[in-house]
Enzyme design. Sequence first.
Site, short mmCIF file in Angstrom:
data_model
loop_
_atom_site.label_atom_id
_atom_site.label_comp_id
_atom_site.label_asym_id
_atom_site.label_seq_id
_atom_site.Cartn_x
_atom_site.Cartn_y
_atom_site.Cartn_z
CD GLN A 73 -2.40 1.88 0.41
OE1 GLN A 73 -3.28 1.08 -0.14
NE2 GLN A 73 -2.35 3.02 -0.06
CB CYS A 74 2.85 2.76 -2.72
SG CYS A 74 3.96 1.33 -2.67
CG MET B 266 -4.61 1.88 -3.04
SD MET B 266 -4.58 3.52 -2.67
CE MET B 266 -3.66 4.44 -4.09
CD GLU B 267 -6.53 6.05 -5.80
OE1 GLU B 267 -7.06 5.40 -4.71
OE2 GLU B 267 -5.99 7.23 -5.64
CG HIS C 120 -14.02 6.62 -3.81
ND1 HIS C 120 -14.17 8.00 -3.49
CD2 HIS C 120 -12.72 6.42 -3.86
CE1 HIS C 120 -13.30 8.58 -3.18
NE2 HIS C 120 -12.01 7.75 -3.29
CD GLU C 121 -10.88 3.25 -4.26
OE1 GLU C 121 -9.96 3.99 -4.62
OE2 GLU C 121 -11.53 3.66 -2.87
CG HIS D 73 -9.48 7.52 -7.11
ND1 HIS D 73 -9.00 8.92 -6.94
CD2 HIS D 73 -9.74 7.14 -5.92
CE1 HIS D 73 -9.17 9.19 -5.58
NE2 HIS D 73 -9.53 8.13 -4.97
CD GLU E 125 -9.15 10.41 -2.43
OE1 GLU E 125 -10.23 9.92 -2.76
OE2 GLU E 125 -8.13 9.58 -2.54
CG ASP F 268 0.55 7.31 6.54
OD1 ASP F 268 -0.16 7.43 5.72
OD2 ASP F 268 1.68 6.71 6.53
CE1 TYR G 248 -11.46 9.79 0.07
CE2 TYR G 248 -9.77 11.14 1.70
CZ TYR G 248 -10.33 10.15 1.07
OH TYR G 248 -9.16 9.07 0.87
NE ARG H 38 -13.05 1.05 5.07
CZ ARG H 38 -14.23 0.91 4.52
NH1 ARG H 38 -15.40 0.03 4.50
NH2 ARG H 38 -14.86 2.08 3.91
CG MET H 39 -6.05 2.63 9.18
SD MET H 39 -4.98 3.73 9.04
CE MET H 39 -5.01 3.99 7.33
N1 BES Z 1 -6.67 6.64 -2.54
C1 BES Z 1 -7.54 6.31 -1.32
C2 BES Z 1 -7.00 5.77 -0.13
C3 BES Z 1 -5.67 6.56 0.53
C4 BES Z 1 -5.77 7.81 0.55
C5 BES Z 1 -4.59 5.59 0.63
C6 BES Z 1 -4.64 8.56 0.98
C7 BES Z 1 -3.58 6.23 1.27
C8 BES Z 1 -3.57 7.74 1.58
C9 BES Z 1 -9.01 5.93 -1.89
O1 BES Z 1 -9.36 6.11 -3.03
C10 BES Z 1 -9.90 6.23 -0.99
O2 BES Z 1 -10.42 7.35 -0.87
N2 BES Z 1 -10.58 5.41 -0.20
C11 BES Z 1 -11.66 5.60 0.79
C12 BES Z 1 -12.88 5.05 -0.09
C13 BES Z 1 -14.02 6.14 -0.06
C14 BES Z 1 -15.26 5.72 -0.88
C15 BES Z 1 -13.93 7.61 0.15
C16 BES Z 1 -11.46 4.80 1.77
O3 BES Z 1 -10.72 3.84 2.05
O4 BES Z 1 -12.39 4.53 2.85
ZN ZN Z 2 -10.15 8.00 -3.10
#
Ligand code: BES
Ligand code: ZN
Length: 590
Positions: free
Chosen positions: A127-128, A262-263, A287-288, A291, A310, A367, A375, A544-545
């Site tokens: 996960q970069c 993650m897209e 959503h993905e 992206h 976002e 992070d 968003y 999932r955070m």
């Molecule tokens: N690109 C993000 C995830 C991300 C952002 C990873 C910043 C690391 C750093 C991904 O597109 C995302 O926004 N995921 C959301 C889903 C969403 C529907 C808003 C998530 O993980 O909840």
């Molecule tokens: Zn996103």
Amino acid sequence: MSRRDPHSFSDLDQGRVTNMDLDLNVNFATSRIEGKATLKLAAPAAGPLDLDTRDLEIKSVADTAGNDLKWELAEKDEVLGTCLRVEMPDGTASLTIDYVTSPEASALQWLEPAQTDGGKHPYLFSQCQAIHARSVIPCQDSPLARFTFTARMTVPEDLTVVMAAAPGQAGEGSQPGTRSFSFEMPQSIPPYLFAFAVGNIVSEDLGPRSRVYTEPETLEKSAWEFADVDKMLLAAEDVFGPYLWDRFDFLVMPGSFPYGGMENPRLTFLTPTLLAGDRSLVNVLAHELAHSWTGNLVTNATMDDFWLNEGFTVWAERRILENLDGKEAKALAAAIGRNGLMEAMESFGMDSPFTQLETDSKGSDPDEFYSLVPYEKGYLFVALLEQTVGRDQFDAFIKKYIKHFSFTSITTAQFEEFLNAEMPGIAGKVRADQWIHQAGLPDNAPVFASERLEMLEGLAKGWSDGTRPEVDQAKEWSPEDWQIFLQALPRSLPEADCAWLDDNFGLTGQGNSEILCNWLLIATASGYEPVFDRVRSFLGDVGRMKYLKPLYTALYEGGKTKEMAREIFAANAGGYHPIARGGIERIMAG
Ligand code: BES
Ligand code: ZN
């Protein structure tokens, strides 16, 4: 010297790496990847070349002819990692770096068989985003430094490699008992979109351009949940124009994946918490997918422009939802988003610079400042632009924006310039400057009214006065209805109220992870003991955070659950992704 990205040591004036060839040998016994990366420059260069690394052990650096080059690692920076400076003699066209990753590589999670669905094979994934690619490959780890690549990965012969790239041949590896998989990425990507996974992975076709990958145990459920992916792809092309990444495949991950999705181009990664069994959480796939245009074709220049990725993507996600499910569905989704936005802004403080769209995040860890602001404030701003100029004109604008900036990484200023050129006067009309450069939520934010929303919020607001939903009716509510209702309830309820809710609606047994998490947050904050076992098991199954952070916060802040928070974390920390672990440590340090 000009470093244009506050989160990278790279200086694109020294030379630009525009192509990489990667040879990655995955060693599960040592939790290390032995890597050989050949970085090709856009044009021959000379002098220093600064690359980003994090916890990489560098063995050697050589030029195209194989001559050793001088290199040096600087002192480690806690946020950025370690700068690798290579001295390039005149006319250097490429460098080959031999290196080994650390078992603590921040992008990687190494799973024991017990942490997978099948329970028999180990698993590894990357996960970069935002700045973890440098823990896997020495690179110019800035979204401004786009590159194409070819890659080979060698793994134990009973495992499969999938990568966010076009798959090529698979065959015997050079060591006995190994297999080698090759890939090619012909479209240029920012480094944060480099991604792969290794495990017992199988797949099923879902449409002419889409296939789901996952462990065999999860395949049927995954294929059912996301069966409509092709419809989404067509709806997205309607909004943005043609899909330029050939295929849209996705991988349903083990439970410890730290994000919803993650897209990664050509291979979106998804959390298995989306497998609700009723297709109610497919917005994350939408959503993905979105992206693929906003983010992957038009990329934020740095994390200060993250809202360009976002905000536009949430707007597109809801536009796709409206096309497929109608206006009311969109209004409810927007309302859920707005709840999250207000909570995020209030926790920063309404006047915090982190509530601006364009941020100034030099010195901060991406992070740590990750939040819903880019968003949902971004979404409201894009929706305001759409409302102000009307749908037809805005649709034309978006298509032109994508076409104009495709395969480039742009700053917020470039967006503003484009907006002014294409739709003169609109920026002033919507007060774009205030939206983008000032804290808080401007008072011209669009509001999406819906009778259903008012009914649900009204019911919840009346809770303290004894208002209760009609049990038979509420049993028929949609998952979005439940989310709205639970989010509008008081955060802490008397024990009898918790019992009433749970007895009537079986919330603790919910299969929809959004409803479950909202419920567990209320029940935890209420100190309602009958849910504690479920909190424990959920925090053990899920990485999932979005769920871990609020739940650990609620436990940690609850009078009688602080110790429980520590104990649950101690039992599960080893199973969380390094990024998630870091996030929870910060919560429990506070
Ligand atoms: N690109 C993000 C995830 C991300 C952002 C990873 C910043 C690391 C750093 C991904 O597109 C995302 O926004 N995921 C959301 C889903 C969403 C529907 C808003 C998530 O993980 O909840
Ligand atoms: Zn996103």
